[in-house]
Design a protein around this motif. Structure first.
Motif, PDB file in Angstrom:
ATOM      1  N   LEU A  80      62.870  33.683  43.385  1.00  0.00           N
ATOM      2  CA  LEU A  80      61.875  32.726  43.858  1.00  0.00           C
ATOM      3  C   LEU A  80      60.469  33.223  43.542  1.00  0.00           C
ATOM      4  O   LEU A  80      59.623  32.471  43.052  1.00  0.00           O
ATOM      5  N   SER A  81      60.200  34.498  43.821  1.00  0.00           N
ATOM      6  CA  SER A  81      58.891  35.067  43.519  1.00  0.00           C
ATOM      7  C   SER A  81      58.989  36.582  43.486  1.00  0.00           C
ATOM      8  O   SER A  81      59.935  37.169  44.018  1.00  0.00           O
ATOM      9  N   ALA A  82      58.000  37.192  42.859  1.00  0.00           N
ATOM     10  CA  ALA A  82      57.934  38.652  42.778  1.00  0.00           C
ATOM     11  C   ALA A  82      56.559  39.115  43.227  1.00  0.00           C
ATOM     12  O   ALA A  82      55.549  38.430  43.012  1.00  0.00           O
ATOM     13  N   GLN A  83      56.506  40.277  43.859  1.00  0.00           N
ATOM     14  CA  GLN A  83      55.250  40.897  44.251  1.00  0.00           C
ATOM     15  C   GLN A  83      55.009  42.104  43.351  1.00  0.00           C
ATOM     16  O   GLN A  83      55.945  42.811  42.979  1.00  0.00           O
ATOM     17  N   ALA A  84      53.756  42.324  42.993  1.00  0.00           N
ATOM     18  CA  ALA A  84      53.423  43.411  42.084  1.00  0.00           C
ATOM     19  C   ALA A  84      52.017  43.916  42.363  1.00  0.00           C
ATOM     20  O   ALA A  84      51.239  43.288  43.083  1.00  0.00           O
ATOM     21  N   VAL A  85      51.714  45.072  41.762  1.00  0.00           N
ATOM     22  CA  VAL A  85      50.366  45.635  41.799  1.00  0.00           C
ATOM     23  C   VAL A  85      49.919  45.817  40.361  1.00  0.00           C
ATOM     24  O   VAL A  85      50.640  46.394  39.539  1.00  0.00           O
ATOM     25  N   GLY A  86      48.738  45.312  40.032  1.00  0.00           N
ATOM     26  CA  GLY A  86      48.211  45.434  38.680  1.00  0.00           C
ATOM     27  C   GLY A  86      47.668  46.831  38.415  1.00  0.00           C
ATOM     28  O   GLY A  86      47.474  47.634  39.334  1.00  0.00           O
ATOM     29  N   ARG A  87      47.395  47.117  37.158  1.00  0.00           N
ATOM     30  CA  ARG A  87      46.851  48.430  36.779  1.00  0.00           C
ATOM     31  C   ARG A  87      45.523  48.700  37.462  1.00  0.00           C
ATOM     32  O   ARG A  87      45.145  49.871  37.692  1.00  0.00           O
ATOM     33  N   ASP A  88      44.812  47.639  37.835  1.00  0.00           N
ATOM     34  CA  ASP A  88      43.526  47.795  38.517  1.00  0.00           C
ATOM     35  C   ASP A  88      43.659  47.851  40.036  1.00  0.00           C
ATOM     36  O   ASP A  88      42.665  47.893  40.758  1.00  0.00           O
ATOM     37  N   GLY A  89      44.906  47.852  40.527  1.00  0.00           N
ATOM     38  CA  GLY A  89      45.145  47.908  41.966  1.00  0.00           C
ATOM     39  C   GLY A  89      45.218  46.563  42.644  1.00  0.00           C
ATOM     40  O   GLY A  89      45.478  46.492  43.857  1.00  0.00           O
ATOM     41  N   ALA A  90      45.018  45.466  41.909  1.00  0.00           N
ATOM     42  CA  ALA A  90      45.068  44.128  42.510  1.00  0.00           C
ATOM     43  C   ALA A  90      46.499  43.779  42.898  1.00  0.00           C
ATOM     44  O   ALA A  90      47.449  44.079  42.170  1.00  0.00           O
ATOM     45  N   ARG A  91      46.650  43.136  44.063  1.00  0.00           N
ATOM     46  CA  ARG A  91      47.968  42.686  44.523  1.00  0.00           C
ATOM     47  C   ARG A  91      48.265  41.325  43.906  1.00  0.00           C
ATOM     48  O   ARG A  91      47.416  40.417  43.927  1.00  0.00           O
ATOM     49  N   LEU A  92      49.462  41.162  43.376  1.00  0.00           N
ATOM     50  CA  LEU A  92      49.854  39.954  42.669  1.00  0.00           C
ATOM     51  C   LEU A  92      51.096  39.346  43.296  1.00  0.00           C
ATOM     52  O   LEU A  92      51.991  40.063  43.757  1.00  0.00           O
ATOM     53  N   ILE A  93      51.162  38.010  43.304  1.00  0.00           N
ATOM     54  CA  ILE A  93      52.390  37.293  43.646  1.00  0.00           C
ATOM     55  C   ILE A  93      52.708  36.388  42.463  1.00  0.00           C
ATOM     56  O   ILE A  93      51.893  35.536  42.084  1.00  0.00           O
ATOM     57  N   LEU A  94      53.870  36.583  41.856  1.00  0.00           N
ATOM     58  CA  LEU A  94      54.256  35.866  40.646  1.00  0.00           C
ATOM     59  C   LEU A  94      55.424  34.931  40.944  1.00  0.00           C
ATOM     60  O   LEU A  94      56.463  35.365  41.453  1.00  0.00           O
ATOM     61  N   SER A  95      55.244  33.638  40.663  1.00  0.00           N
ATOM     62  CA  SER A  95      56.347  32.694  40.791  1.00  0.00           C
ATOM     63  C   SER A  95      57.359  32.955  39.679  1.00  0.00           C
ATOM     64  O   SER A  95      57.085  33.681  38.714  1.00  0.00           O
ATOM     65  N   LYS A  96      58.526  32.343  39.795  1.00  0.00           N
ATOM     66  CA  LYS A  96      59.530  32.498  38.735  1.00  0.00           C
ATOM     67  C   LYS A  96      58.972  32.010  37.406  1.00  0.00           C
ATOM     68  O   LYS A  96      59.162  32.663  36.364  1.00  0.00           O
TER      69      LYS A  96
END
Length: 309
Positions: free
Chosen positions: A153-169
């Motif tokens: 459904l979705s994935a959570q991640a952290v970018g190289r710059d430290g930003a928090r990301l939520i990615l849909s499918k």
């Protein structure tokens, strides 16, 4: 990796709550049992620790992420820069109705077991993938007719710059054994969807998968899982077999006799032996069939001294 008299990269690391190690051995955490050390190994305490660390990490320092290294070949010269390995702070599995929120370091098998115990069907295939959820997200891991794209459904991640990301499918850009998510993001968690099912039927399906794996794959050997992707219209193992590569070896690196899309370390193989064997298989398959095999195993790091370029 640091020459005598030089400062070590670890001295440039930002503050963190997790663990930092210099020249950390990695071979014993890989399924192949080969490879050089991490120049710096960072094991973050949790997602906040990871985000803060990456935000403050100098931009010129390369970052490599590893999981349980079940589908990974670390070259003999080791991994320069910072290697991140997620641990206990990223293994939680929580149910909410028909969904599971799972940490990226959770083993695929453990997620399948949790789903079984919760009476959620559709996630049994994860029991046939020897890795973590983070790795399955990165490569759209799949087995036995299903893949992550079918259940995410979705994935959570952290970018190289430290930003928090939520990615849909859709934002993950899944294709066969590939994700289009940013290469430098670190997955931290995922939300997976199941469907209500019968626990006994789910358990039976998982038992069938386990039996098929044991019968057809060298699961008790030092291996790295499927070596090459299946080319369109072909099965990689059939192409390898027809090219006469079953059992082919370089040193202690060998193409498995049981399943020839698996490379195995018979004891003292180096990463260079394994990678060289894989390239020789690719050459022979192309000469025989005109088909170019693409690596499914991820290869990272720098060659050791004396390795072929």
């Amino acid at each position: 990796m640091t020459q005598p008299g030089q400062s070590h990269l670890i001295e440039r690391m930002p503050p963190c709550r997790g663990r930092l190690s210099a020249d950390a051995p990695l071979a014993q955490v890989t399924w192949f049992r080969v490879g050089g050390p991490a120049e710096v190994l960072f094991r973050p305490a949790d997602a906040d620790d990871l985000a803060g660390f990456l935000e403050r990490l100098p931009a010129d320092i390369p970052v490599t992420l590893i999981g349980v290294a079940s589908n990974l070949l670390i070259r003999d010269g080791g991994i320069p820069g910072v290697t991140i390995r997620l641990g206990r702070g990223f293994t939680d599995i929580a149910r909410d109705g028909d969904t599971l929120t799972v940490g990226a370091a959770a083993l695929d098998l453990n997620v399948a077991v949790m789903a079984r115990d919760a009476g959620l069907a559709g996630l049994e295939f994860l029991s046939g993938i020897p890795g973590t959820i983070g790795g399955a997200l990165r490569m759209n891991g799949g087995a036995y007719g299903q893949e992550m794209a079918d259940v995410l459904l979705s994935a959570q991640a952290v970018g190289r710059d430290g930003a928090r990301l939520i990615l849909s499918k859709d934002a993950m850009g899944f294709t066969y054994r590939h994700s289009g998510a940013p290469e430098d993001c670190v997955f931290t968690a995922a939300v997976l969807r199941g469907v209500p099912g019968d626990r006994e039927a789910i358990a039976q399906r998982m038992a069938e998968i386990a039996e098929k794996r044991a019968d057809s794959q060298p699961v008790r050997s030092r291996t790295g899982g499927s070596t090459f992707k299946n080319p369109p219209g072909h099965k990689a193992w059939e192409l390898i077999d027809r090219a006469g590569c079953r059992g082919l070896s370089i040193g202690d690196a060998q193409v498995s006799e049981l399943h020839c899309n698996f490379l195995i370390n018979r004891g003292s193989a180096t990463a260079a032996d394994l990678e060289g064997l894989g390239e020789e298989v690719r050459r022979r398959v192309f000469d025989h069939s005109g088909v170019t095999l693409d690596w499914e195993i991820k290869r990272v790091g720098i060659p050791g001294a004396g390795a072929a370029p």
